[in-house]
Design a protein around this motif. Sequence first.
Motif, PDB file in Angstrom:
ATOM      1  N   UNK A 246       0.825  -1.205   0.000  1.00 60.35           N
ATOM      2  CA  UNK A 246       0.000   0.000   0.000  1.00 60.35           C
ATOM      3  C   UNK A 246       0.861   1.258   0.000  1.00 60.35           C
ATOM      4  N   UNK A 247       1.978   1.234   0.729  1.00 58.90           N
ATOM      5  CA  UNK A 247       2.863   2.390   0.757  1.00 58.90           C
ATOM      6  C   UNK A 247       3.522   2.647  -0.588  1.00 58.90           C
ATOM      7  N   UNK A 258      -3.572  -3.648  -4.923  1.00 58.56           N
ATOM      8  CA  UNK A 258      -4.081  -4.911  -5.460  1.00 58.56           C
ATOM      9  C   UNK A 258      -3.464  -5.215  -6.825  1.00 58.56           C
ATOM     10  N   UNK A 259      -3.312  -4.166  -7.645  1.00 54.71           N
ATOM     11  CA  UNK A 259      -2.689  -4.373  -8.954  1.00 54.71           C
ATOM     12  C   UNK A 259      -1.229  -4.772  -8.814  1.00 54.71           C
ATOM     13  N   UNK A 266       1.544 -11.985  -5.778  1.00 57.80           N
ATOM     14  CA  UNK A 266       1.678 -11.962  -4.316  1.00 57.80           C
ATOM     15  C   UNK A 266       0.294 -12.179  -3.721  1.00 57.80           C
ATOM     16  N   UNK A 267       0.164 -13.198  -2.916  1.00 57.64           N
ATOM     17  CA  UNK A 267      -1.129 -13.522  -2.315  1.00 57.64           C
ATOM     18  C   UNK A 267      -1.110 -13.227  -0.822  1.00 57.64           C
ATOM     19  N   UNK A 268      -2.283 -13.334  -0.205  1.00 54.94           N
ATOM     20  CA  UNK A 268      -2.413 -13.086   1.232  1.00 54.94           C
ATOM     21  C   UNK A 268      -1.420 -13.958   1.998  1.00 54.94           C
ATOM     22  N   UNK A 289     -10.805   3.076  -4.100  1.00 56.18           N
ATOM     23  CA  UNK A 289      -9.735   2.523  -3.281  1.00 56.18           C
ATOM     24  C   UNK A 289     -10.269   1.425  -2.368  1.00 56.18           C
ATOM     25  N   UNK A 290      -9.538   0.322  -2.302  1.00 54.60           N
ATOM     26  CA  UNK A 290      -9.875  -0.774  -1.394  1.00 54.60           C
ATOM     27  C   UNK A 290      -8.732  -0.938  -0.403  1.00 54.60           C
TER      28      UNK A 290
END
Length: 376
Positions: A246-247, A258-259, A266-268, A289-290
């Motif tokens: 996110x940063x 997410x993109x 890269x997954x959870x 935004x999510x």
Amino acid sequence: MIDLITRAQWGARPFRTPNGATRYGRARAGVKVHYLGTAYSDRAHSQCAAYVRAIQAQHMDGNGWSDIAYSFVVCTHGSVYEGRGLERRNAANGNTSLNDAHYAVCALLGASGLTEPPDAMLHGMRDAIEHCRANGPCGDEVARHADDFATACPGPALTAWVRAGARRPTVAVPPVGARQHVMARGETLWEVAQRFGSTVAAIAAASGIVNPDVVRVGDVVIIPGSSQAVPPVSGRYTVRSGDSLSGIAAGIPGVSWQQLAQANRISSPYVIRPGQVLTIPAASPPAPYTPPPFPRGLRPNSSTPSAVGWQRCLKRLSFMPGSVQEHPNYGPATQEATARFHNAHPQFRSVGVTRDVAVGSQGWAHAHRLAYGGGR
């Protein structure tokens, strides 16, 4: 990762004793930022070690000092040259007491000639600061030489950088219609410009190159408006300590975390590691935004990498001072900043709690929307 050039690697002379062997008398409060204060012209990376040797010679033979004055020196290419290092007291901050209180990190930046630090240099300065913090002991302060001593050092550009929080530069992404090119050995910008129907000036401006005659093997340059029909291409970004998806995405217009995750498979739980090279996908039109998923294990007095991302979010919202060192520990500083966030947004505070130091999933999501999503 820091590109640390040791004294042996840059060809340092032995320091004089006993003064050159003097160790620090206390833990350092932080780092003082310096510049050369003289005229300086950028140069090929292969010539930087010789310039550091010249600084040492001036300090030892011209000034009569026991060694190069600085703890570390950073060149425009982002390499960090070991001066007196982590253990021996520097001689650059103005007097014995000031030298004992902070490390001294000098940028190869001039009062004339090259006066604006390129992004690689600012990354190198951050690398040196984080190296001192991790291996010192060293506190969180990042200050100017002029903050405690009558001097113009470190000049206007680095003064502005320090006052803005001494942060790393944001990620640059090629504009739509541009492409990237990796410089090969012996290749010049003129040859690249001819090949792609561009100009040296246009490529230098798009790539943030100060001196078009100084490019290195492996440098990535941006070729804008090429006359050849080439599709837009993405960039690459090397993950540094403390980064989060996110940063990173926050510094790339039109690209969400997410993109980034999808482009790099890269997954959870969306873990990235220093040194990992990420592909930056082509920018897309702004989308709602999510926020990233609320991380398990993020709670007061715990240690988790997601605490660093939460600290960065709090800093972005001005609930945590920028000078606070980011750390996986969800300690007192993070708890206090979280309480400030809850005071400003009491709807996310736990029922019956007046000072809530634990962020929940809804507060996490709201804070990230404010910090990275423009409130969306």
